[in-house]
Design an enzyme around this catalytic site. Structure first.
Site, PDB file in Angstrom:
ATOM      1  N   GLY A  17      40.631  44.931  46.775  1.00 52.93           N
ATOM      2  CA  GLY A  17      42.000  45.253  46.373  1.00 52.93           C
ATOM      3  C   GLY A  17      42.766  44.043  45.870  1.00 52.93           C
ATOM      4  N   CYS A  18      42.578  42.911  46.522  1.00 52.29           N
ATOM      5  CA  CYS A  18      43.299  41.693  46.130  1.00 52.29           C
ATOM      6  C   CYS A  18      42.811  41.165  44.783  1.00 52.29           C
ATOM      7  CB  CYS A  18      43.138  40.624  47.206  1.00 52.29           C
ATOM      8  SG  CYS A  18      43.846  41.109  48.800  1.00 52.29           S
ATOM      9  N   THR A  19      41.534  41.336  44.525  1.00 54.64           N
ATOM     10  CA  THR A  19      40.985  40.912  43.231  1.00 54.64           C
ATOM     11  C   THR A  19      41.529  41.777  42.110  1.00 54.64           C
ATOM     12  OG1 THR A  19      38.949  40.101  44.257  1.00 54.64           O
ATOM     13  CG2 THR A  19      38.864  40.598  41.905  1.00 54.64           C
ATOM     14  N   LYS A  23      43.908  38.737  51.311  1.00 55.88           N
ATOM     15  CA  LYS A  23      42.817  37.771  51.334  1.00 55.88           C
ATOM     16  C   LYS A  23      42.189  37.597  49.950  1.00 55.88           C
ATOM     17  CE  LYS A  23      38.900  36.493  54.321  1.00 55.88           C
ATOM     18  NZ  LYS A  23      39.612  35.307  54.845  1.00 55.88           N
ATOM     19  N   ALA A  62      45.199  40.798  41.498  1.00 52.80           N
ATOM     20  CA  ALA A  62      45.319  39.501  40.825  1.00 52.80           C
ATOM     21  C   ALA A  62      44.942  39.612  39.350  1.00 52.80           C
ATOM     22  CB  ALA A  62      44.440  38.469  41.523  1.00 52.80           C
TER      23      ALA A  62
END
Length: 224
Positions: free
Chosen positions: A45-47, A40, A50
């Protein structure tokens, strides 16, 4: 569907990115493609993941690789996420889960005892021939981009080599210190025995005898 493994032909796809542009796997034929799936937009974690791909984007490009991120978020959410963190690569929107299912990353997940349908964080390195070169089925964010670079035979930005410090000239040999003359108490102590010896050797002055004094007195009387 099961996840593709190394040597398998990578499933083709065509999805819109954050700007509404259509992106397909075939348009990157002849290049390495780093296709990473994440749960998401704008979550911790995704930030981090990325931003790690962003920070090493130049190194990945120098190794001949294209980076593509995929999640079930909308193009609008992708655009906000990419703008907020200045992401230099496309984020593909797959709200219908077609590509997610084709790569085996959409399915049942469990969190705190609760089961739900979601995306497994995974990355696929697809070679110039369209085959999967390496797959990471359960990605741990920390150090993951370094693993991808290693699989590409590349390295991240290295610090500038430090110039070795010039060798210091050898210190000149010190001259031996001149011998110190005996002074002070030691000299006095050395001289004292000699003085004592001299005093001992000097003859004592002759003492006048009592007889001589008596004779002198008598002589004086006689003269009177």
């Amino acid at each position: 569907m099961p996840m593709p493994q190394a040597g398998d032909t990578a499933p083709g796809f065509q999805l819109p990115d954050q700007d509404g542009n259509s992106v397909s796997l075939s348009q990157h034929a002849g290049k390495h493609v780093v296709l990473y799936f994440y749960p998401k937009d704008d979550t911790p974690g995704c930030t981090t993941e990325a931003c790690d791909f962003r920070d090493e984007h130049s190194a990945l490009g120098a190794a001949g690789a294209v980076v593509l991120g995929v999640s079930a978020d909308s193009t609008e959410r992708h655009r906000k996420f990419a703008t907020k963190y200045s992401l230099p690569f496309p984020l593909l929107a797959d709200p219908g889960h077609q590509v997610l299912e084709a790569y085996g990353v959409w399915g049942e997940k469990s969190l705190y005892g609760r089961k739900f349908q979601g995306i497994t964080r995974a990355t696929f390195l697809i070679g110039p021939d369209g085959r999967v070169k390496q797959a990471w089925p359960k990605v741990k964010v920390s150090g993951h981009v370094a693993e991808v670079l290693a699989a590409l035979g590349a390295k991240g930005a290295a610090p500038a080599a430090s110039t070795p410090a010039p060798a210091k000239p050898a210190a000149p040999a010190k001259k031996p210190a001149p011998a110190k003359k005996a002074t002070g108490t030691r000299a006095v102590k050395k001289a004292t025995p000699a003085k004592q010896a001299t005093a001992r050797k000097a003859p004592a002055p002759a003492k006048k005898s009592a007889t001589g004094k008596t004779a002198a007195k008598k002589a004086g009387r006689a003269r009177r």
